[in-house]
Design a protein around this motif. Structure first.
Motif, PDB file in Angstrom:
ATOM      1  N   SER A   1      -9.743  14.511  -2.307  1.00  0.00           N
ATOM      2  CA  SER A   1     -10.484  15.496  -3.081  1.00  0.00           C
ATOM      3  C   SER A   1      -8.860  15.737  -4.078  1.00  0.00           C
ATOM      4  N   GLU A   2      -9.148  15.374  -5.307  1.00  0.00           N
ATOM      5  CA  GLU A   2      -8.571  15.278  -6.954  1.00  0.00           C
ATOM      6  C   GLU A   2      -6.722  14.098  -7.061  1.00  0.00           C
ATOM      7  N   HIS A   3      -7.003  13.261  -5.942  1.00  0.00           N
ATOM      8  CA  HIS A   3      -6.144  12.302  -5.654  1.00  0.00           C
ATOM      9  C   HIS A   3      -6.686  11.170  -7.171  1.00  0.00           C
ATOM     10  N   ASN A   4      -6.106  10.683  -8.221  1.00  0.00           N
ATOM     11  CA  ASN A   4      -6.022   9.493  -8.812  1.00  0.00           C
ATOM     12  C   ASN A   4      -6.276   8.513  -8.254  1.00  0.00           C
ATOM     13  N   ARG A   5      -5.824   8.481  -7.672  1.00  0.00           N
ATOM     14  CA  ARG A   5      -5.308   6.397  -7.618  1.00  0.00           C
ATOM     15  C   ARG A   5      -6.066   6.339  -5.909  1.00  0.00           C
ATOM     16  N   LEU A   6      -7.113   5.466  -5.829  1.00  0.00           N
ATOM     17  CA  LEU A   6      -7.406   4.679  -4.849  1.00  0.00           C
ATOM     18  C   LEU A   6      -7.433   3.079  -4.757  1.00  0.00           C
ATOM     19  N   TYR A   7      -7.735   2.897  -3.491  1.00  0.00           N
ATOM     20  CA  TYR A   7      -6.784   1.547  -3.655  1.00  0.00           C
ATOM     21  C   TYR A   7      -8.467   0.968  -2.502  1.00  0.00           C
ATOM     22  N   TRP A   8      -8.513  -0.442  -1.997  1.00  0.00           N
ATOM     23  CA  TRP A   8      -8.942  -0.859  -1.279  1.00  0.00           C
ATOM     24  C   TRP A   8      -7.952  -2.116  -1.279  1.00  0.00           C
ATOM     25  N   TYR A   9      -8.053  -2.144   0.248  1.00  0.00           N
ATOM     26  CA  TYR A   9      -7.340  -4.006   1.248  1.00  0.00           C
ATOM     27  C   TYR A   9      -8.416  -4.011   2.055  1.00  0.00           C
ATOM     28  N   ARG A  10      -7.801  -5.226   2.656  1.00  0.00           N
ATOM     29  CA  ARG A  10      -8.470  -6.102   3.163  1.00  0.00           C
ATOM     30  C   ARG A  10      -7.264  -6.416   4.559  1.00  0.00           C
ATOM     31  N   GLN A  11      -8.213  -5.914   5.741  1.00  0.00           N
ATOM     32  CA  GLN A  11      -7.445  -6.862   7.123  1.00  0.00           C
ATOM     33  C   GLN A  11      -8.266  -7.571   7.948  1.00  0.00           C
ATOM     34  N   THR A  12      -7.456  -8.468   8.042  1.00  0.00           N
ATOM     35  CA  THR A  12      -8.240  -9.875   8.598  1.00  0.00           C
ATOM     36  C   THR A  12      -7.363  -9.674  10.374  1.00  0.00           C
TER      37      THR A  12
ATOM     38  N   SER B   1     -15.750 -11.679   6.847  1.00  0.00           N
ATOM     39  CA  SER B   1     -15.552 -10.909   8.242  1.00  0.00           C
ATOM     40  C   SER B   1     -14.233 -10.498   7.640  1.00  0.00           C
ATOM     41  N   ALA B   2     -13.835  -9.104   7.646  1.00  0.00           N
ATOM     42  CA  ALA B   2     -13.179  -8.527   8.262  1.00  0.00           C
ATOM     43  C   ALA B   2     -12.783  -7.044   8.182  1.00  0.00           C
ATOM     44  N   MET B   3     -11.772  -6.213   7.849  1.00  0.00           N
ATOM     45  CA  MET B   3     -11.620  -4.851   8.033  1.00  0.00           C
ATOM     46  C   MET B   3     -11.314  -4.215   6.776  1.00  0.00           C
ATOM     47  N   TYR B   4     -12.567  -3.415   5.894  1.00  0.00           N
ATOM     48  CA  TYR B   4     -11.483  -3.209   4.566  1.00  0.00           C
ATOM     49  C   TYR B   4     -11.859  -1.903   4.606  1.00  0.00           C
ATOM     50  N   LEU B   5     -10.062  -1.907   4.236  1.00  0.00           N
ATOM     51  CA  LEU B   5      -9.540  -0.524   4.348  1.00  0.00           C
ATOM     52  C   LEU B   5      -9.625   0.710   2.552  1.00  0.00           C
ATOM     53  N   CYS B   6      -9.903   1.678   2.827  1.00  0.00           N
ATOM     54  CA  CYS B   6      -9.574   2.233   1.741  1.00  0.00           C
ATOM     55  C   CYS B   6      -8.370   3.313   1.269  1.00  0.00           C
ATOM     56  N   ALA B   7      -7.536   3.732   0.546  1.00  0.00           N
ATOM     57  CA  ALA B   7      -6.613   4.684   0.490  1.00  0.00           C
ATOM     58  C   ALA B   7      -6.109   5.117  -0.533  1.00  0.00           C
ATOM     59  N   SER B   8      -5.994   5.806  -0.667  1.00  0.00           N
ATOM     60  CA  SER B   8      -6.546   7.324  -2.041  1.00  0.00           C
ATOM     61  C   SER B   8      -5.074   7.985  -2.014  1.00  0.00           C
ATOM     62  N   THR B   9      -4.162   8.064  -3.263  1.00  0.00           N
ATOM     63  CA  THR B   9      -2.994   9.363  -3.950  1.00  0.00           C
ATOM     64  C   THR B   9      -2.519   9.468  -4.479  1.00  0.00           C
ATOM     65  N   PRO B  10      -1.828  10.842  -4.610  1.00  0.00           N
ATOM     66  CA  PRO B  10      -2.659  11.513  -6.326  1.00  0.00           C
ATOM     67  C   PRO B  10      -1.416  10.627  -7.100  1.00  0.00           C
ATOM     68  N   LEU B  11      -1.736  11.034  -7.794  1.00  0.00           N
ATOM     69  CA  LEU B  11      -0.926  10.033  -9.343  1.00  0.00           C
ATOM     70  C   LEU B  11       0.704  10.076  -9.346  1.00  0.00           C
ATOM     71  N   ALA B  12       1.279   9.172  -9.306  1.00  0.00           N
ATOM     72  CA  ALA B  12       2.625   8.374  -8.729  1.00  0.00           C
ATOM     73  C   ALA B  12       3.688   8.389  -9.729  1.00  0.00           C
TER      74      ALA B  12
ATOM     75  N   ASN C   1       7.991   7.983 -11.006  1.00  0.00           N
ATOM     76  CA  ASN C   1       9.022   7.657 -10.050  1.00  0.00           C
ATOM     77  C   ASN C   1       9.121   7.606  -9.290  1.00  0.00           C
ATOM     78  N   THR C   2       7.917   8.397  -8.271  1.00  0.00           N
ATOM     79  CA  THR C   2       9.072   8.434  -6.832  1.00  0.00           C
ATOM     80  C   THR C   2       7.651   7.935  -5.450  1.00  0.00           C
ATOM     81  N   TYR C   3       7.730   7.711  -4.606  1.00  0.00           N
ATOM     82  CA  TYR C   3       6.764   7.347  -3.717  1.00  0.00           C
ATOM     83  C   TYR C   3       5.732   8.231  -3.075  1.00  0.00           C
ATOM     84  N   ASN C   4       4.626   8.258  -3.216  1.00  0.00           N
ATOM     85  CA  ASN C   4       3.596   9.165  -2.623  1.00  0.00           C
ATOM     86  C   ASN C   4       3.565   8.194  -1.794  1.00  0.00           C
ATOM     87  N   GLU C   5       2.403   8.839  -1.052  1.00  0.00           N
ATOM     88  CA  GLU C   5       1.963   8.466   0.129  1.00  0.00           C
ATOM     89  C   GLU C   5       0.230   8.224   0.200  1.00  0.00           C
TER      90      GLU C   5
END
Lengths: 116, 111
Positions: A27-38, A87-98, A100-104
């Motif tokens: 909740s309230e994470h602005n950024r959302l990512y999709w990754y694919r892992q074979t 065929s793969a694992m499709y991963l989703c990740a989210s993070t707060p708005l970044a 100039n520092t790294y956000n997990e």
């Protein structure tokens, strides 16, 4: 549980069928990512959203792939006319708005796609 | 050539041994360096991250980054069977948006 959730966890489909996956970020994470892992490989970036705007797409994201985040909350990833190579694992990740520092980036459990 | 290279293993060690993992990368723009742990059929979870060169310690885990040689290391002391997993190194540019992962090293700690 307030982590990233993905649905379904496992999808088996026949070649040529369309599939859609859903990701609910933290909740309230602005950024959302999709990754694919074979199998035996690390995750590879596909695309990301800042709120509802899709800001970057990888060359891996062919025309058969489309992602949306219509209200800046959950996101869907659709694959049309699936191929065995999808065929793969499709991963989703989210993070707060970044800034100039790294956000997990917090990852969900993934959706494992098997195309027969 | 991939931007981040990692030996796939598997790496098998006895319980209590030190596990040594490493990656190399090619892009000088990478500023943050992460280690993720991934159990079978699960998503990656962040163990620790380091900004630029240097060492960082967290309990049994120590991460090292040498930007001059583009080399990333993770050491696990007093390894436990529960440490058996795939370890992924990852990097990101300052204010970057996407993680670039290595291929992962599978680690097996035998009781």
């Amino acid at each position: 549980d307030t982590g990233v959730s993905q649905d379904p966890r496992h999808k088996i489909t026949k070649r040529g069928q369309n599939v859609t996956f859903r990701c609910d970020p933290i909740s309230e994470h602005n950024r959302l990512y999709w990754y694919r892992q074979t199998l035996g490989q690390g995750p590879e970036f596909l695309t990301y959203f800042q709120n509802e705007a899709q800001l970057e797409k990888s060359r891996l994201l062919s025309d058969r792939f489309s992602a949306e985040r219509p209200k800046g909350s959950f996101s869907t990833l659709e694959i049309q006319r699936t191929e065995q190579g999808d065929s793969a694992m499709y991963l989703c990740a989210s993070t707060p708005l970044a800034g100039n520092t790294y956000n997990e980036q917090f990852f969900g459990p993934g959706t494992r796609l098997t195309v027969l | 050539q991939k931007e981040v290279e990692q030996d796939p293993g598997p790496l098998s060690v006895p319980e209590g041994a030190i596990v040594s993992l490493n990656c190399t990368y090619s892009n000088s723009a990478f500023q943050y360096f992460m280690w993720y742990r991934q159990y079978s059929r699960k998503g990656p979870e962040l163990l620790m991250y380091t900004y630029s060169s240097g060492n960082k310690e967290d309990g049994r885990f120590t991460a090292q980054v040498d930007k001059s040689s583009k080399y990333i290391s993770l050491f696990i002391r007093d390894s436990q069977p529960s440490d058996s997993a795939t370890y992924l190194c990852a990097t990101i540019k300052a204010a970057g948006n996407k993680l670039t992962f290595g291929g992962g090293t599978r680690v097996l700690v035998k009781p």
